[in-house]
Design a protein around this motif. Structure first.
Motif, PDB file in Angstrom:
ATOM      1  N   ASP A  88       4.233  26.947  35.217  1.00  0.00           N
ATOM      2  CA  ASP A  88       3.997  27.815  35.899  1.00  0.00           C
ATOM      3  C   ASP A  88       3.021  27.699  37.070  1.00  0.00           C
ATOM      4  O   ASP A  88       3.265  28.195  38.288  1.00  0.00           O
ATOM      5  N   LEU A 122       5.328  25.738  39.773  1.00  0.00           N
ATOM      6  CA  LEU A 122       6.080  26.523  40.479  1.00  0.00           C
ATOM      7  C   LEU A 122       5.459  27.633  41.406  1.00  0.00           C
ATOM      8  O   LEU A 122       5.756  27.876  42.531  1.00  0.00           O
ATOM      9  N   ASP A 123       4.459  28.145  41.079  1.00  0.00           N
ATOM     10  CA  ASP A 123       3.633  29.041  41.742  1.00  0.00           C
ATOM     11  C   ASP A 123       3.181  28.447  43.080  1.00  0.00           C
ATOM     12  O   ASP A 123       3.259  28.937  44.168  1.00  0.00           O
ATOM     13  N   LEU A 137       6.269  27.416  45.185  1.00  0.00           N
ATOM     14  CA  LEU A 137       6.885  28.619  46.131  1.00  0.00           C
ATOM     15  C   LEU A 137       5.945  29.018  47.032  1.00  0.00           C
ATOM     16  O   LEU A 137       6.485  29.541  48.299  1.00  0.00           O
ATOM     17  N   THR A 191      13.142  30.287  46.420  1.00  0.00           N
ATOM     18  CA  THR A 191      13.865  30.322  45.129  1.00  0.00           C
ATOM     19  C   THR A 191      13.317  29.139  44.341  1.00  0.00           C
ATOM     20  O   THR A 191      12.718  28.205  44.939  1.00  0.00           O
ATOM     21  N   HIS A 192      13.787  28.965  43.100  1.00  0.00           N
ATOM     22  CA  HIS A 192      13.888  27.640  42.165  1.00  0.00           C
ATOM     23  C   HIS A 192      15.014  27.696  41.402  1.00  0.00           C
ATOM     24  O   HIS A 192      15.668  28.894  41.231  1.00  0.00           O
ATOM     25  N   ALA A 198       9.919  32.276  33.715  1.00  0.00           N
ATOM     26  CA  ALA A 198       9.792  31.742  34.966  1.00  0.00           C
ATOM     27  C   ALA A 198      11.067  31.703  35.977  1.00  0.00           C
ATOM     28  O   ALA A 198      10.758  32.048  36.992  1.00  0.00           O
ATOM     29  N   SER A 199      12.162  31.659  35.143  1.00  0.00           N
ATOM     30  CA  SER A 199      13.357  31.660  36.026  1.00  0.00           C
ATOM     31  C   SER A 199      13.447  33.051  36.693  1.00  0.00           C
ATOM     32  O   SER A 199      13.996  33.470  37.787  1.00  0.00           O
ATOM     33  N   ARG A 228      11.374  35.586  36.944  1.00  0.00           N
ATOM     34  CA  ARG A 228      10.255  36.326  37.553  1.00  0.00           C
ATOM     35  C   ARG A 228       9.541  35.500  38.595  1.00  0.00           C
ATOM     36  O   ARG A 228       8.696  36.170  39.530  1.00  0.00           O
ATOM     37  N   LYS A 229      10.102  34.441  38.844  1.00  0.00           N
ATOM     38  CA  LYS A 229       9.465  33.763  39.797  1.00  0.00           C
ATOM     39  C   LYS A 229      10.359  33.469  41.006  1.00  0.00           C
ATOM     40  O   LYS A 229      11.346  33.028  40.838  1.00  0.00           O
ATOM     41  N   GLY A 230       9.938  33.444  42.343  1.00  0.00           N
ATOM     42  CA  GLY A 230      10.905  33.522  43.321  1.00  0.00           C
ATOM     43  C   GLY A 230      11.557  34.619  43.964  1.00  0.00           C
ATOM     44  O   GLY A 230      11.169  35.772  43.182  1.00  0.00           O
ATOM     45  N   THR A 267      16.682  35.483  40.820  1.00  0.00           N
ATOM     46  CA  THR A 267      16.974  34.428  39.711  1.00  0.00           C
ATOM     47  C   THR A 267      18.129  33.794  40.073  1.00  0.00           C
ATOM     48  O   THR A 267      19.101  34.275  40.273  1.00  0.00           O
TER      49      THR A 267
END
Length: 416
Positions: A165, A168-169, A172, A189-190, A208-209, A211-213, A216
């Motif tokens: 997390d 990625l944060d 990003l 994105t990731h 994580a996939s 909710r982040k970026g 999805t």
């Protein structure tokens, strides 16, 4: 009462694998060869590509980003634009087609965990920021992705979900900072391969996939959890796999309007025999297009790997829409025809009123993958003519959430 805006047209593209030399072609980038490849892709009626430079060539030293390599990448984006193609750029490669590409400053005597070492993270921040700034002003840019399936690197870089997390944060934010001067709407994105969704204890999580970026991304491969081997290459489980991946991803999202991008799917031999590949491509795209909230579909990949290159898994040599001599394969025709039909008559899928509840306790993610009880129940319902959505058990009593998704009926997997 205002009318809600119409959804954006679906995007259809391909992951670009250079015909000559595969990604090793970055060592001696040739504009003429790239133009030829891009023209072939554009002739299929596709609207975008996803491109990958190699991390060691971009950043051979932790504090050195090679301007010449960045310029190559920018030039490829512009060449694609000249061919009528938009471009998604992946930054940290990382992993490609069974090979891992690490800069030497992460290896051997200098080993650094790419997910947890502060210096390694800071180096990736610098790279993504630099790429974003170099690409920001280019009109055909879709956006910047952290890298291709970075979770493939966990075997040699142990990491916890909490550390993922943070990683990625941090990256990003760097990509967003780099693109801060870009026109509105550029994506950050990731991506992760299917272990993030199906692996019981995998440190990259569905949350994580989803909710982040900015959206999805899903990579629903038929060899994951031996899907094609379990059910057969012509089975509903195989032909609805990308559709299922979209619905599963939507369940983990907090934002009910969050888009999902089928960013990689393909027809790997022998899992999908060549004779079945055209119909597999057609059904995969049509079934995914029946999902609300779909951004688009990007096929893997544009060109076969030339067999003069050694040591690839067998399936990697035949994944292209074009063979290694540049001839379009039957799958290319099938994909082009399907895309043309969907553009001529854009799908307008209704929300899925029935949802199958996914009770996925910690360490049990595999129930939602091929071979799992939840997966098989969902596929049975789909085969019987239902169009089930996916709802996490913890959201099953949230009336506002269900209403926002258009869900009026809940089914438990055990009740099937």
């Amino acid at each position: 009462m205002s009318t809600p805006p119409a959804p954006a047209p679906l995007r259809f593209g391909v992951n670009y694998t250079p015909r000559r030399g595969w990604f090793h072609s970055w060592h001696d980038f040739d504009e003429a060869h790239a133009r030829e490849d891009l023209a072939q892709i554009a002739e299929l009626g596709l609207d975008h590509i996803r491109v990958f430079h190699l991390w060691p060539l971009l950043q051979p030293n932790r504090t050195l980003i090679r301007a010449a390599a960045v310029d190559q990448l920018v030039r490829l984006v512009d060449l694609a634009g000249e061919a009528g193609l938009d471009v998604m750029v992946d930054g940290v490669q990382g992993h490609l087609s069974s090979f891992d590409f690490y800069p030497e400053w992460t290896r051997s005597w200098h080993h650094r965990n790419v997910f947890t070492d502060p210096d390694a993270i800071e180096a990736q921040v610098r790279l993504l920021t630099a790429l974003g700034r170099a690409l920001a002003g280019h009109p055909h840019l879709i956006g910047l992705q952290l890298g291709n399936e970075l979770n493939n690197l966990v075997e040699h870089n142990p990491v916890t979900p909490e550390q993922v997390d943070h990683y990625l944060d941090t990256l990003l934010a760097a990509a967003r900072d780099g693109l801060s001067g870009a026109a509105p709407g550029r994506l950050v994105t990731h991506s992760a391969y299917d272990a993030a969704w199906y692996g019981d204890d995998h440190p990259f999580t569905p949350e994580a996939s989803a909710r982040k970026g900015d959206l999805t991304t899903v990579h629903p491969w038929v060899f994951s959890a031996n899907c094609a081997g379990r059910y057969g290459p012509r089975s509903p489980q195989v032909r609805h796999l990308s559709e299922y991946g979209v619905e599963l991803a939507k369940a983990y999202a907090v934002d009910v309007d969050r888009l999902v991008w089928v960013q990689e799917t393909g027809a790997p031999e022998p899992h999908i025999p060549a004779a079945d590949a055209p119909e597999f491509a057609r059904s995969t795209v049509l079934n995914a297009a029946g999902c609300t909230g779909l951004w688009g579909v990007t096929w893997w990949c544009s060109h076969d790997v030339d067999r003069s290159l050694a040591d690839y898994p067998e399936l990697e040599y035949t994944l292209g829409l074009f063979d290694s001599s540049g001839r379009a394969k039957p799958i290319a025709t099938a994909l082009a025809t399907t895309v043309a039909e969907l553009r001529a008559t854009p799908p307008a899928p209704e929300p899925r009123a029935t949802a199958l509840i996914l009770d996925c306790a910690p360490g049990t993610r595999s129930v939602s993958g091929p071979g799992g009880a939840y997966f098989e129940t969902w596929m049975r319902l789909r085969t019987e003519g239902a169009r089930p959505a996916v709802v996490l058990a913890e959201r099953a009593d949230d009336a506002g959430y269900l209403k926002a998704r258009g869900i009026t009926e809940l089914v438990r997997a055990a009740e099937g």
